[in-house]
Scaffold this active site. Structure first.
Site, mmCIF file in Angstrom:
data_model
loop_
_atom_site.group_PDB
_atom_site.id
_atom_site.type_symbol
_atom_site.label_atom_id
_atom_site.label_comp_id
_atom_site.label_asym_id
_atom_site.label_seq_id
_atom_site.Cartn_x
_atom_site.Cartn_y
_atom_site.Cartn_z
ATOM 1 N N HIS A 268 35.692 41.333 44.833
ATOM 2 C CA HIS A 268 36.801 40.460 45.237
ATOM 3 C C HIS A 268 36.376 39.620 46.449
ATOM 4 C CE1 HIS A 268 40.913 39.568 46.912
ATOM 5 N NE2 HIS A 268 41.121 39.347 45.624
ATOM 6 N N SER B 235 39.240 49.860 30.690
ATOM 7 C CA SER B 235 39.860 48.685 31.276
ATOM 8 C C SER B 235 40.934 48.136 30.353
ATOM 9 C CB SER B 235 38.771 47.624 31.499
ATOM 10 O OG SER B 235 39.349 46.369 31.753
#
Lengths: 526, 526
Positions: free
Chosen positions: A244, A447
């Site tokens: 991120h 995921s």
């Protein structure tokens, strides 16, 4: 002094009919209160209930105040490599469109100006009526936008009606969660309850952890990396290039040396490259950001392999600090069988997770858990400033702990487990439907983020609020995303693709470099 | 690795009957909804209305869940200069009490544990009832605490009932306020409206400012000082020693050299000392934090004198950056006649103000305004990370702008002006009543913070939620604090002092060194 014109690129091909909420003075609009909920509680029920009541399920067109200029995806916006000029972006079919934005300008055309009340407003009630009208329209647009949202990992399905009675209070958990201030209007008893739950989830004893409820995932990363730096002032920060952006922001803010590590095609950290980068700085301690779900591909770094690589390169446990950025999957993984465990029984220093993502919360928030011994080190370092100042922020939102506490109590471990299973199942369904429709797509194991080719039509992207990066877009399947919604989405995508690619006469783009040859369904790879 | 036992000192003389919310399984408690408001809106009216309805105005005793261990004041907690041991604090009358807290322990005794739902909870509804009971009790304690609160600069009088319809939405203004992301559920149009209002207040043109709504005053200071550092990477940070602790936290986080400047007795920065400190570092640019209202004494640094001092010491306007920390008074000062103006027509770089203080807001928030040219410099610097990342946080609370927008529209400049006048008037009233009761007190011009001797009884301090530092305490007179409440407070203080000082047989402490000889009313100075 650096004075630099900052320009980033974006598609801007419409003359942008931005949202308009004209506040006509003296307009005789009266406030329409929201319809009563079926449940009969004071604060109406969930978004779905409201949609049904407003008969909005069948509404197809975008609301008039939907902003057609929203183009840039947020989690990882494209880097402006040409920061002074205007850059053209090559689209499919050879068409090129100019992109330009000057920072700090474009929302002004749509903003809702604050205006000074007239002297007689209190008497006539006109101002109240105008504001009620603005809010009612805004609420309607939020309902629409919530309905079509697919791209961001936010669970939009929550019902906090029982907590609306607390909205009147200025609840502030300023400072440390474990040490009360004299300000009595706080919610620490709820906050610590939530922290205990997470510490147990990640296997750290009550008397060995410290933590707090943050404002967002970024604050968790800023805190975790700061703790790492205070423990190892000359440590080098290692993070995969798909981490991120807040991780790299931390490095810059904190003036830390940072090594970007390559990733595999899945988005996971490449531990061979990690090993090589570690070997370059054997003399310095290592501070590592491990992604428990990357922003774009939802890839989970192999924590055990990261630790093994450190050990094999000669880093003993007292010479590294691992921060786990579990923004989304940090809360989903514990409920997935066979998933590698995030646990403080392993040599990790901190874990952060977002509260507004999988749990769902009206405002962003997060949970940060670290070892008490580390926070003691941090506090020791800053004590000459203010003894107990161990959080990044000072005043802290006391409502967020209430939302989290409420949901954790209602759902419990079993409730989350069911929701995680549903999300993973629906994500597999979406990937399957895309593949059978000829759209190449990738879904990492563990995921619920489905990655596929970026739609060619920005209006479509905006309608479904897809997050995009380069040639790819993604859908994050959250608990509020149903099979029906996914079907609607795929059906519309298939229709649109027929137009974009002229029923197959034009080639759809190759995305093998982003999602792997095995997943790509372009002419070359299918 | 540093592993250090971190201990701070505090009075802890009770065996602390901490708040208890026993969550008895299967208890047959049913949810009592809050009483309907007089106004008939869905979300009941202000705190005062609720208090009347609950007949709580006459309640004198503390609620049973009031935490009697809250002792440490928050804005500027005492520094733990003995970080390993236990320190005794000498109280008046020669009594000494031990103080000890181990970070991360004490709230656990009172926390509300999250428990796993039973399989049949959905059927029986017991869990819902239990939670409703906990929340109803919590709400009652918040009402009580709100009623007696005096010490923190939070305006607790607000009525956001009209906004309760928006609590269902996950509103997130992630990233830059002026550039929309693809996530559609945001409130940027309100945010920019609020920012425009503040930019106008501080005299910066729409096309020359950048800003955003922050999570709290600390985020504003972290941002302002970061912008200063990016403009002058080798700049030295200057801040008076009475600056908010977040300023020194920023210095440490950002690895900046920092010079602490002395203060006058009023709490203002001492510009003679500032001049001397500047002279030590003439070769380096200066980044200055100017306090528009210090935390403890409400002192306003003389901005014009700070600028004059810089100029006279040879710092041209391109060699310094001023951040104005206007946490509370940044919003009050513009409405005070003769107050020195905070204005971007002067060579300042940024201004921050808290939104939950004078305006009043359920959760902490703030406004940060800077020059567009500076943020361009900042963004230029970080663009290799993520082009538009110019805020400290990533995901941002989209509800806070709605609260601020709503209040600004309802009250307007004139409404704020009236409230500021009322606060200043009431603060003068309080100071007068204290002085005539023999309690030495200080009230800075332009301020509504009344500083006086610290009460000797911690229960009294907790009841009124006074913020204390060393020998002094303060009351910040906010719009929700009436003359009646101040009278109650002074009357009780006078009664208690008669007990503490045995009707004058014992001396009350001298606070001349904190509030000046002219204000002190001890035996020596009265």
């Amino acid at each position: 002094m650096m004075v630099h014109k900052w320009v980033i690129t974006r598609i801007s091909d419409s003359s942008s009919s931005l949202p308009q909420y004209p506040i006509t003075k003296k307009a005789a609009i009266h406030f329409a209160p929201p319809p009563p909920s079926k449940k009969g509680s004071k604060m109406a029920g969930s978004i779905d209930v409201m949609l049904r009541e407003l008969n909005l399920e069948t509404v197809e067109s975008l609301p008039e105040d939907f902003d057609p200029t929203t183009v840039i995806s947020d989690p990882l916006p494209a880097v402006a490599d040409d920061c002074c000029g205007v850059k053209g972006e090559k689209l499919v079919n050879g068409k090129e469109k100019p992109r330009e934005i000057v920072l700090g300008r474009n929302v002004h055309t749509s903003c809702l100006e604050v205006t000074e009340p007239d002297d007689d407003d209190e008497v006539t009630g006109d101002r109240e009526a105008q504001m009620a009208s603005v809010l009612a329209r805004y609420r309607k647009s939020l309902l629409e936008r919530t309905k079509h949202h697919l791209g961001y990992p936010y669970n939009l399905d929550f019902d906090y009606g029982a907590l609306s009675q607390l909205q009147h209070f200025s609840i502030n958990n300023l400072g440390d969660p474990f040490i009360e201030s004299n300000y009595g209007v706080h919610s620490r008893q709820f906050e610590v309850g939530v922290l205990d739950w997470f510490a147990r989830l990640w296997e750290l004893e009550k008397n060995e952890y410290w933590g707090y409820i943050t404002n967002c995932g970024t604050e968790g990363n800023l805190h975790g990396i700061l703790v790492g730096r205070e423990v190892f002032p000359d440590g080098i920060l290692y993070a995969s290039c798909e981490s991120h952006y807040s991780v790299f922001k931390a490095a810059r803010m904190y003036r830390m040396d940072c090594e970007k590590v390559n990733t595999l095609i899945s988005g996971e950290i490449d531990c061979e490259d990690f090993r090589a980068k570690l070997a370059l700085h054997k003399d310095k301690p290592a501070i590592i950001n491990v992604n428990i779900g990357t922003t774009v591909k939802g890839a989970v770094d192999d924590l055990d392999l990261v630790i093994k690589t450190l050990e094999e390169t000669g880093f003993t446990h007292d010479r590294f600090y691992i921060h786990c950025d579990g923004a989304l999957f940090g809360l989903m993984m514990p409920f997935v069988k066979l998933a590698p465990k995030v646990s403080f029984k392993k040599p990790i220093g901190s874990v952060s997770v977002s509260g507004h993502k999988f749990v769902g919360c009206p405002m962003p928030c997060g949970v940060q858990i670290t070892r008490l011994q580390h926070i003691n080190a941090l506090s020791r370092n800053v004590e000459y400033l203010a003894s107990r100042d161990a959080t990044i922020m000072g005043s802290r939102n006391g409502h967020a702990p209430l939302f989290l506490w409420y949901t954790l109590n209602r759902k419990g471990y079993r409730g989350f487990q069911k929701e995680v299973q549903k999300c993973l199942r629906n994500a597999h369904y979406l990937r399957g439907r895309l593949a059978s429709s000829g759209v190449g797509a990738m879904l990492n194991e563990l995921s619920s983020t489905v990655v596929f080719e970026r739609p060619q039509d920005e209006e479509f992207t905006r309608k479904w609020q897809l997050a995009c990066q380069g040639n790819i877009a993604h859908v994050v399947v959250m608990p509020n995303i149903t099979i029906d919604k996914l079907d609607d989405f795929v059906n519309e995508l298939v229709e649109k693709r027929a137009i974009w690619y002229e029923n197959g006469r034009l080639k759809s783009p190759c995305v093998a470099s982003e999602i792997g040859e095995a997943n790509c369904l372009c002419v070359l790879h299918k």
